[in-house]
Design a protein around this motif. Structure first.
Motif, PDB file in Angstrom:
ATOM      1  N   LYS A 102       0.849  -1.195   0.000  1.00  0.00           N
ATOM      2  CA  LYS A 102       0.000   0.000   0.000  1.00  0.00           C
ATOM      3  C   LYS A 102       0.885   1.245   0.000  1.00  0.00           C
ATOM      4  CE  LYS A 102      -2.018  -1.599   3.741  1.00  0.00           C
ATOM      5  NZ  LYS A 102      -2.868  -1.743   4.954  1.00  0.00           N
ATOM      6  N   PRO A 103       0.579   2.225  -0.845  1.00  0.00           N
ATOM      7  CA  PRO A 103      -0.709   2.564  -1.463  1.00  0.00           C
ATOM      8  C   PRO A 103      -1.023   1.872  -2.788  1.00  0.00           C
ATOM      9  CG  PRO A 103       0.863   4.278  -1.951  1.00  0.00           C
ATOM     10  CD  PRO A 103       1.577   3.301  -1.047  1.00  0.00           C
ATOM     11  N   ALA A 104      -0.197   0.958  -3.271  1.00  0.00           N
ATOM     12  CA  ALA A 104      -0.552   0.190  -4.465  1.00  0.00           C
ATOM     13  C   ALA A 104      -1.763  -0.694  -4.146  1.00  0.00           C
ATOM     14  CB  ALA A 104       0.631  -0.651  -4.915  1.00  0.00           C
ATOM     15  N   PRO A 105      -2.516  -1.098  -5.163  1.00  0.00           N
ATOM     16  CA  PRO A 105      -3.764  -1.830  -4.916  1.00  0.00           C
ATOM     17  C   PRO A 105      -3.609  -3.333  -4.748  1.00  0.00           C
ATOM     18  CG  PRO A 105      -3.550  -1.384  -7.251  1.00  0.00           C
ATOM     19  CD  PRO A 105      -2.364  -0.722  -6.577  1.00  0.00           C
ATOM     20  N   GLY A 106      -2.382  -3.865  -4.850  1.00  0.00           N
ATOM     21  CA  GLY A 106      -2.208  -5.309  -4.925  1.00  0.00           C
ATOM     22  C   GLY A 106      -2.791  -6.110  -3.782  1.00  0.00           C
ATOM     23  N   LEU A 107      -2.650  -5.624  -2.544  1.00  0.00           N
ATOM     24  CA  LEU A 107      -3.174  -6.379  -1.408  1.00  0.00           C
ATOM     25  C   LEU A 107      -4.697  -6.455  -1.442  1.00  0.00           C
ATOM     26  CD1 LEU A 107      -0.961  -5.143   1.586  1.00  0.00           C
ATOM     27  CD2 LEU A 107      -0.728  -7.251   0.253  1.00  0.00           C
ATOM     28  N   VAL A 108      -5.326  -5.359  -1.826  1.00  0.00           N
ATOM     29  CA  VAL A 108      -6.788  -5.337  -1.912  1.00  0.00           C
ATOM     30  C   VAL A 108      -7.251  -6.307  -2.999  1.00  0.00           C
ATOM     31  CG1 VAL A 108      -8.808  -3.900  -2.397  1.00  0.00           C
ATOM     32  CG2 VAL A 108      -6.888  -2.971  -1.066  1.00  0.00           C
ATOM     33  N   ILE A 109      -6.582  -6.271  -4.139  1.00  0.00           N
ATOM     34  CA  ILE A 109      -6.936  -7.159  -5.248  1.00  0.00           C
ATOM     35  C   ILE A 109      -6.713  -8.617  -4.856  1.00  0.00           C
ATOM     36  CG2 ILE A 109      -6.278  -7.824  -7.595  1.00  0.00           C
ATOM     37  CD1 ILE A 109      -5.652  -4.797  -8.041  1.00  0.00           C
ATOM     38  N   ARG A 110      -5.598  -8.899  -4.164  1.00  0.00           N
ATOM     39  CA  ARG A 110      -5.288 -10.270  -3.755  1.00  0.00           C
ATOM     40  C   ARG A 110      -6.321 -10.799  -2.764  1.00  0.00           C
ATOM     41  NH1 ARG A 110       0.116 -10.995  -0.560  1.00  0.00           N
ATOM     42  NH2 ARG A 110       0.879  -9.807  -2.339  1.00  0.00           N
ATOM     43  N   ALA A 111      -6.664  -9.999  -1.757  1.00  0.00           N
ATOM     44  CA  ALA A 111      -7.644 -10.444  -0.766  1.00  0.00           C
ATOM     45  C   ALA A 111      -9.006 -10.674  -1.420  1.00  0.00           C
ATOM     46  CB  ALA A 111      -7.759  -9.417   0.355  1.00  0.00           C
ATOM     47  N   ALA A 112      -9.392  -9.775  -2.302  1.00  0.00           N
ATOM     48  CA  ALA A 112     -10.675  -9.935  -2.994  1.00  0.00           C
ATOM     49  C   ALA A 112     -10.687 -11.221  -3.808  1.00  0.00           C
ATOM     50  CB  ALA A 112     -10.944  -8.725  -3.884  1.00  0.00           C
ATOM     51  N   ALA A 113      -9.577 -11.542  -4.457  1.00  0.00           N
ATOM     52  CA  ALA A 113      -9.499 -12.760  -5.265  1.00  0.00           C
ATOM     53  C   ALA A 113      -9.641 -14.004  -4.396  1.00  0.00           C
ATOM     54  CB  ALA A 113      -8.185 -12.789  -6.043  1.00  0.00           C
ATOM     55  N   VAL A 114      -8.964 -14.007  -3.242  1.00  0.00           N
ATOM     56  CA  VAL A 114      -9.070 -15.146  -2.327  1.00  0.00           C
ATOM     57  C   VAL A 114     -10.511 -15.330  -1.863  1.00  0.00           C
ATOM     58  CG1 VAL A 114      -8.403 -15.988  -0.035  1.00  0.00           C
ATOM     59  CG2 VAL A 114      -6.673 -15.009  -1.560  1.00  0.00           C
TER      60      VAL A 114
END
Length: 197
Positions: A102-114
């Motif tokens: 963060k502030p990149a979106p990768g963690l949000v995208i990864r959690a949503a995918a899981v």
């Protein structure tokens, strides 16, 4: 403006949001929940809303704690606050050029995918601007819960500000967005200094 409806998931920052911020903590005995965290998570779980953690842990990249120590702290978080449906963790430092920190979106995208939901159906809850920027970049709804470490400009720039975690859950479960509090009503922020990732 987001369509105000029950989210597919609520993604929480860890330090300063779910637990008190102890810089680069590798000691599970120092884990202490933030006020209202247990109750807020319990309400979401009873409402069948998935909950996850999205957290920057650059102390691993800096060599200030090991991955095993981080895992022990996370296990203590679950012991105190109950199980989470997903964990998305970035162990990189600012100069590593990753897309997850963060502030990149990768963690949000990864959690949503899981969790098998769209990032746009997620709510990201955090205490600093990086959390809100990550939410915005992923297309998620961001709710800032200020602490004394939150900078005034981060509060001003946030799309939505809640008084505490109970307020977050009220907003999420009711689908009602409450007007943001006046900045002056928030405790004067302290300098974050070295203790923020």
């Amino acid at each position: 403006m987001f369509e105000l409806r029950r989210p597919g998931a609520v993604l929480f920052d860890r330090d300063g949001t779910l637990i008190k911020d102890v810089p680069y903590n590798g000691d599970p005995d120092r884990v202490e929940p933030m006020p209202g965290a247990r109750e807020a998570l319990g309400r979401l779980r009873r409402a069948d809303v998935p909950v996850a953690v999205v957290t920057n842990q650059s102390g691993v990249a800096k060599g200030l704690l090991t991955a095993d120590e981080m895992d022990q702290v996370n296990a203590k978080v679950e012991e105190l606050l109950g199980p989470f449906d997903a964990w998305a963790i970035c162990v990189h430092d600012d100069d590593d050029g990753c897309t997850c920190r963060k502030p990149a979106p990768g963690l949000v995208i990864r959690a949503a995918a899981v969790l098998d939901v769209s990032p746009r159906d997620c709510v990201v809850v955090g205490d600093i601007g990086r959390d809100m920027e990550a939410a915005r970049a992923a297309g998620a709804r961001g709710i800032l819960v200020p602490t004394p470490q939150t900078l005034r400009e981060e509060i001003q720039q946030a799309a939505e500000v809640a008084e505490d975690l109970a307020d977050v859950v009220d907003r999420v479960l009711s689908g009602a967005e409450v007007a943001r509090p006046v900045v002056a009503a928030v405790p004067a922020p302290w300098s974050r200094g070295w203790n923020r990732w």
